[in-house]
Design a protein around this motif. Structure first.
Motif, mmCIF file in Angstrom:
data_model
loop_
_atom_site.group_PDB
_atom_site.id
_atom_site.type_symbol
_atom_site.label_atom_id
_atom_site.label_comp_id
_atom_site.label_asym_id
_atom_site.label_seq_id
_atom_site.Cartn_x
_atom_site.Cartn_y
_atom_site.Cartn_z
ATOM 1 N N HIS A 1 33.663 -17.775 -53.148
ATOM 2 C CA HIS A 1 32.989 -18.907 -53.780
ATOM 3 C C HIS A 1 31.570 -18.613 -54.230
ATOM 4 O O HIS A 1 30.661 -19.420 -54.055
ATOM 5 N N PHE A 2 31.375 -17.454 -54.812
ATOM 6 C CA PHE A 2 30.088 -17.142 -55.399
ATOM 7 C C PHE A 2 30.129 -17.620 -56.843
ATOM 8 O O PHE A 2 30.862 -17.091 -57.656
ATOM 9 N N THR A 3 29.335 -18.638 -57.144
ATOM 10 C CA THR A 3 29.415 -19.238 -58.477
ATOM 11 C C THR A 3 28.095 -19.273 -59.207
ATOM 12 O O THR A 3 28.021 -19.750 -60.313
ATOM 13 N N TYR A 4 27.012 -18.780 -58.609
ATOM 14 C CA TYR A 4 25.690 -18.970 -59.188
ATOM 15 C C TYR A 4 25.413 -18.085 -60.396
ATOM 16 O O TYR A 4 24.304 -17.772 -60.672
ATOM 17 N N GLY A 5 26.350 -17.668 -61.118
ATOM 18 C CA GLY A 5 26.058 -16.833 -62.271
ATOM 19 C C GLY A 5 27.050 -15.705 -62.398
ATOM 20 O O GLY A 5 26.966 -14.886 -63.291
ATOM 21 N N LEU B 1 30.269 -2.833 -49.514
ATOM 22 C CA LEU B 1 29.957 -3.334 -50.851
ATOM 23 C C LEU B 1 29.817 -2.152 -51.796
ATOM 24 O O LEU B 1 28.950 -1.299 -51.608
ATOM 25 N N ARG B 2 30.661 -2.113 -52.781
ATOM 26 C CA ARG B 2 30.570 -1.085 -53.813
ATOM 27 C C ARG B 2 29.695 -1.661 -54.920
ATOM 28 O O ARG B 2 30.161 -2.360 -55.813
ATOM 29 N N ILE B 3 28.411 -1.342 -54.811
ATOM 30 C CA ILE B 3 27.413 -1.912 -55.719
ATOM 31 C C ILE B 3 27.420 -1.150 -57.030
ATOM 32 O O ILE B 3 27.413 0.081 -57.048
ATOM 33 N N PHE B 4 27.408 -1.886 -58.122
ATOM 34 C CA PHE B 4 27.401 -1.275 -59.442
ATOM 35 C C PHE B 4 25.950 -1.009 -59.838
ATOM 36 O O PHE B 4 25.151 -0.661 -58.986
ATOM 37 N N ASP C 1 20.041 -11.258 -57.363
ATOM 38 C CA ASP C 1 21.422 -11.739 -57.318
ATOM 39 C C ASP C 1 22.192 -11.024 -56.211
ATOM 40 O O ASP C 1 22.973 -11.642 -55.488
ATOM 41 N N CYS C 2 21.963 -9.741 -56.095
ATOM 42 C CA CYS C 2 22.608 -8.946 -55.049
ATOM 43 C C CYS C 2 22.231 -9.484 -53.661
ATOM 44 O O CYS C 2 23.089 -9.648 -52.793
ATOM 45 N N LEU C 3 20.963 -9.778 -53.455
ATOM 46 C CA LEU C 3 20.503 -10.278 -52.157
ATOM 47 C C LEU C 3 21.089 -11.644 -51.833
ATOM 48 O O LEU C 3 21.440 -11.916 -50.677
ATOM 49 N N LYS C 4 21.228 -12.517 -52.837
ATOM 50 C CA LYS C 4 21.845 -13.831 -52.610
ATOM 51 C C LYS C 4 23.290 -13.675 -52.145
ATOM 52 O O LYS C 4 23.749 -14.382 -51.248
ATOM 53 N N ILE C 5 23.993 -12.737 -52.764
ATOM 54 C CA ILE C 5 25.378 -12.492 -52.374
ATOM 55 C C ILE C 5 25.436 -11.957 -50.949
ATOM 56 O O ILE C 5 26.263 -12.395 -50.138
ATOM 57 N N LEU C 6 24.556 -11.027 -50.617
ATOM 58 C CA LEU C 6 24.522 -10.465 -49.262
ATOM 59 C C LEU C 6 24.326 -11.560 -48.219
ATOM 60 O O LEU C 6 25.006 -11.582 -47.184
ATOM 61 N N GLU C 7 23.403 -12.470 -48.476
ATOM 62 C CA GLU C 7 23.154 -13.563 -47.541
ATOM 63 C C GLU C 7 24.409 -14.404 -47.318
ATOM 64 O O GLU C 7 24.742 -14.756 -46.192
ATOM 65 N N LYS C 8 25.105 -14.718 -48.407
ATOM 66 C CA LYS C 8 26.311 -15.533 -48.288
ATOM 67 C C LYS C 8 27.431 -14.783 -47.589
ATOM 68 O O LYS C 8 28.183 -15.368 -46.813
ATOM 69 N N LEU C 9 27.543 -13.493 -47.875
ATOM 70 C CA LEU C 9 28.606 -12.705 -47.246
ATOM 71 C C LEU C 9 28.443 -12.659 -45.739
ATOM 72 O O LEU C 9 29.422 -12.772 -45.000
ATOM 73 N N ASN D 1 33.672 -5.241 -54.497
ATOM 74 C CA ASN D 1 32.823 -4.792 -55.595
ATOM 75 C C ASN D 1 31.687 -5.785 -55.763
ATOM 76 O O ASN D 1 31.896 -6.990 -55.703
ATOM 77 N N LEU D 2 30.497 -5.255 -55.996
ATOM 78 C CA LEU D 2 29.335 -6.113 -56.195
ATOM 79 C C LEU D 2 28.697 -5.737 -57.526
ATOM 80 O O LEU D 2 28.037 -4.717 -57.666
ATOM 81 N N GLY D 3 28.975 -6.554 -58.515
ATOM 82 C CA GLY D 3 28.446 -6.367 -59.859
ATOM 83 C C GLY D 3 28.452 -7.705 -60.561
ATOM 84 O O GLY D 3 28.731 -8.738 -59.950
ATOM 85 N N SER D 4 28.186 -7.684 -61.843
ATOM 86 C CA SER D 4 28.197 -8.927 -62.620
ATOM 87 C C SER D 4 29.575 -9.233 -63.177
ATOM 88 O O SER D 4 29.868 -10.358 -63.536
ATOM 89 N N GLY D 5 30.408 -8.186 -63.287
ATOM 90 C CA GLY D 5 31.723 -8.354 -63.897
ATOM 91 C C GLY D 5 31.683 -8.224 -65.405
ATOM 92 O O GLY D 5 32.689 -8.417 -66.074
ATOM 93 N N THR D 6 30.513 -7.884 -65.946
ATOM 94 C CA THR D 6 30.326 -7.750 -67.388
ATOM 95 C C THR D 6 29.769 -6.374 -67.707
ATOM 96 O O THR D 6 28.806 -5.939 -67.080
ATOM 97 N N GLY D 7 30.365 -5.732 -68.684
ATOM 98 C CA GLY D 7 29.883 -4.425 -69.101
ATOM 99 C C GLY D 7 28.928 -4.520 -70.278
ATOM 100 O O GLY D 7 29.125 -5.336 -71.176
#
Length: 170
Positions: A165-169, A49-52, A94-102, A113-119
Protein backbone atom coordinates in the motif's frame (compact mmCIF):
# COMPACT_ATOMS: atom_id res chain seq x y z
CA UNK A 1 20.95 -4.80 -2.17
CA UNK A 2 20.88 -3.32 -5.65
CA UNK A 3 19.28 -3.58 -9.08
CA UNK A 4 22.80 -4.57 -10.17
CA UNK A 5 21.96 -8.17 -9.23
CA UNK A 6 19.90 -8.30 -12.43
CA UNK A 7 21.23 -8.07 -15.93
CA UNK A 8 19.88 -5.46 -18.32
CA UNK A 9 16.44 -6.29 -19.69
CA UNK A 10 13.96 -4.83 -22.15
CA UNK A 11 11.23 -5.89 -19.68
CA UNK A 12 10.45 -4.64 -16.20
CA UNK A 13 12.59 -6.44 -13.64
CA UNK A 14 10.57 -8.25 -11.00
CA UNK A 15 11.89 -9.94 -7.89
CA UNK A 16 11.42 -13.22 -9.75
CA UNK A 17 13.50 -12.10 -12.76
CA UNK A 18 16.69 -13.97 -13.45
CA UNK A 19 19.58 -12.64 -11.39
CA UNK A 20 22.58 -12.22 -13.65
CA UNK A 21 24.96 -9.56 -12.36
CA UNK A 22 27.45 -8.34 -14.97
CA UNK A 23 29.68 -6.40 -12.55
CA UNK A 24 31.65 -7.30 -9.43
CA UNK A 25 29.47 -4.84 -7.52
CA UNK A 26 26.29 -6.70 -8.57
CA UNK A 27 27.87 -10.04 -7.77
CA UNK A 28 28.89 -8.83 -4.31
CA UNK A 29 25.31 -7.70 -3.62
CA UNK A 30 23.90 -11.04 -4.76
CA UNK A 31 26.39 -12.94 -2.59
CA UNK A 32 25.46 -10.76 0.40
CA UNK A 33 21.77 -11.52 -0.21
CA UNK A 34 22.48 -15.25 -0.28
CA UNK A 35 24.51 -15.15 2.94
CA UNK A 36 21.87 -13.13 4.77
CA UNK A 37 19.06 -15.42 3.59
CA UNK A 38 20.94 -18.44 4.85
CA UNK A 39 21.64 -16.86 8.23
CA UNK A 40 18.22 -15.26 8.74
CA UNK A 41 16.16 -18.45 8.39
CA UNK A 42 15.77 -18.73 12.16
CA UNK A 43 17.43 -15.63 13.55
CA UNK A 44 15.63 -12.52 12.30
CA UNK A 45 13.24 -11.08 9.74
CA UNK A 46 15.11 -10.19 6.57
CA UNK A 47 13.90 -7.47 4.22
CA UNK A 48 16.06 -7.28 1.09
CA UNK A 49 15.57 -4.14 -0.92
CA UNK A 50 16.93 -4.14 -4.44
CA UNK A 51 17.33 -0.40 -4.81
CA UNK A 52 17.44 1.01 -8.32
CA UNK A 53 19.09 4.36 -9.20
CA UNK A 54 18.99 6.28 -5.94
CA UNK A 55 19.82 10.00 -6.07
CA UNK A 56 19.75 13.01 -3.80
CA UNK A 57 21.71 15.72 -2.01
CA UNK A 58 25.33 15.07 -1.02
CA UNK A 59 25.66 12.11 -3.38
CA UNK A 60 29.15 11.52 -4.75
CA UNK A 61 29.96 12.98 -8.15
CA UNK A 62 30.83 9.46 -9.27
CA UNK A 63 27.09 8.98 -9.84
CA UNK A 64 25.24 10.19 -12.92
CA UNK A 65 22.93 12.95 -11.66
CA UNK A 66 25.50 14.74 -9.45
CA UNK A 67 28.04 14.39 -12.25
CA UNK A 68 25.69 16.09 -14.72
CA UNK A 69 24.83 18.86 -12.23
CA UNK A 70 28.49 19.54 -11.45
CA UNK A 71 29.39 19.54 -15.13
CA UNK A 72 26.69 22.10 -15.90
CA UNK A 73 27.35 24.35 -12.90
CA UNK A 74 31.14 24.34 -13.25
CA UNK A 75 31.15 24.25 -17.07
CA UNK A 76 33.18 21.05 -17.05
CA UNK A 77 33.36 18.76 -20.05
CA UNK A 78 31.33 15.60 -19.74
CA UNK A 79 30.69 12.99 -22.42
CA UNK A 80 27.59 10.83 -22.13
CA UNK A 81 28.54 7.60 -23.89
CA UNK A 82 25.27 5.72 -23.66
CA UNK A 83 22.47 8.30 -23.80
CA UNK A 84 19.86 5.66 -24.58
CA UNK A 85 20.52 3.70 -21.38
CA UNK A 86 17.29 3.52 -19.40
CA UNK A 87 17.32 3.68 -15.62
CA UNK A 88 14.75 3.77 -12.85
CA UNK A 89 15.56 6.78 -10.66
CA UNK A 90 14.27 7.11 -7.11
CA UNK A 91 14.84 10.12 -4.87
CA UNK A 92 16.39 9.48 -1.44
CA UNK A 93 13.43 11.01 0.48
CA UNK A 94 10.99 8.68 -1.29
CA UNK A 95 13.24 5.74 -0.50
CA UNK A 96 13.34 6.69 3.20
CA UNK A 97 9.53 7.00 3.38
CA UNK A 98 9.21 3.50 1.98
CA UNK A 99 11.78 2.16 4.46
CA UNK A 100 9.84 3.62 7.37
CA UNK A 101 6.61 2.00 6.20
CA UNK A 102 8.26 -1.34 5.51
CA UNK A 103 9.65 -1.54 9.02
CA UNK A 104 6.12 -1.04 10.38
CA UNK A 105 4.33 -3.44 8.01
CA UNK A 106 6.57 -6.42 7.29
CA UNK A 107 7.13 -9.27 9.73
CA UNK A 108 8.33 -11.99 7.36
CA UNK A 109 11.32 -12.44 5.07
CA UNK A 110 10.82 -10.68 1.75
CA UNK A 111 12.78 -9.37 -1.24
CA UNK A 112 11.42 -6.19 -2.84
CA UNK A 113 12.42 -3.96 -5.71
CA UNK A 114 12.69 -0.34 -4.66
CA UNK A 115 12.39 2.08 -7.55
CA UNK A 116 9.87 4.37 -9.17
CA UNK A 117 8.68 1.80 -11.69
CA UNK A 118 9.39 4.26 -14.50
CA UNK A 119 12.33 4.23 -16.86
CA UNK A 120 14.05 7.38 -18.07
CA UNK A 121 16.83 7.43 -20.63
CA UNK A 122 20.06 9.21 -19.72
CA UNK A 123 19.74 11.82 -22.48
CA UNK A 124 16.35 12.88 -21.07
CA UNK A 125 17.90 13.16 -17.61
CA UNK A 126 20.52 15.53 -19.04
CA UNK A 127 17.81 17.64 -20.71
CA UNK A 128 15.71 17.80 -17.51
CA UNK A 129 18.69 18.91 -15.43
CA UNK A 130 19.68 21.50 -18.07
CA UNK A 131 16.12 22.88 -17.96
CA UNK A 132 16.15 23.08 -14.16
CA UNK A 133 19.57 24.75 -14.17
CA UNK A 134 18.77 27.04 -17.10
CA UNK A 135 20.73 29.94 -15.59
CA UNK A 136 23.88 27.94 -16.44
CA UNK A 137 23.67 28.40 -20.19
CA UNK A 138 26.96 27.16 -21.63
CA UNK A 139 26.98 23.51 -20.67
CA UNK A 140 29.89 21.38 -21.81
CA UNK A 141 28.00 18.08 -22.07
CA UNK A 142 28.51 16.05 -25.22
CA UNK A 143 26.05 13.31 -26.13
CA UNK A 144 27.88 10.49 -27.89
CA UNK A 145 25.07 8.78 -29.80
CA UNK A 146 27.45 6.48 -31.67
CA UNK A 147 27.99 4.34 -28.59
CA UNK A 148 24.84 2.40 -27.77
CA UNK A 149 24.44 -0.92 -26.04
CA UNK A 150 21.65 -2.92 -27.62
CA UNK A 151 19.82 -3.53 -24.33
CA UNK A 152 20.79 -1.38 -21.41
CA UNK A 153 17.65 -1.01 -19.35
CA UNK A 154 17.10 -1.45 -15.61
CA UNK A 155 13.52 -0.60 -14.62
CA UNK A 156 11.81 -2.00 -11.53
CA UNK A 157 8.55 -3.86 -11.51
CA UNK A 158 7.20 -2.46 -8.24
CA UNK A 159 3.90 -4.36 -8.16
CA UNK A 160 5.08 -6.43 -5.17
CA UNK A 161 6.06 -3.22 -3.32
CA UNK A 162 2.64 -1.71 -4.09
CA UNK A 163 0.98 -4.64 -2.31
CA UNK A 164 2.18 -3.01 0.90
CA UNK A 165 0.00 0.00 0.00
CA UNK A 166 2.63 2.50 -0.97
CA UNK A 167 0.67 5.13 -2.86
CA UNK A 168 2.45 8.44 -2.30
CA UNK A 169 3.80 8.73 -5.80
CA UNK A 170 4.56 5.22 -6.89
Amino acid sequence: SSSAVYGPSSNLLSEESLVNPNTNYGLSKLNAERLLKEYSESNFVLIILRIFNLFGPYQSCEFLIPQIIESIKKKKYLTINNPGAIRDFIYIDDCLKILEKLIEKINTNVTLNLGSGTGTDVETVVLIIKKILRKYTNSQIKINSRYQESCNSYVADISKLKKYHFTYGL
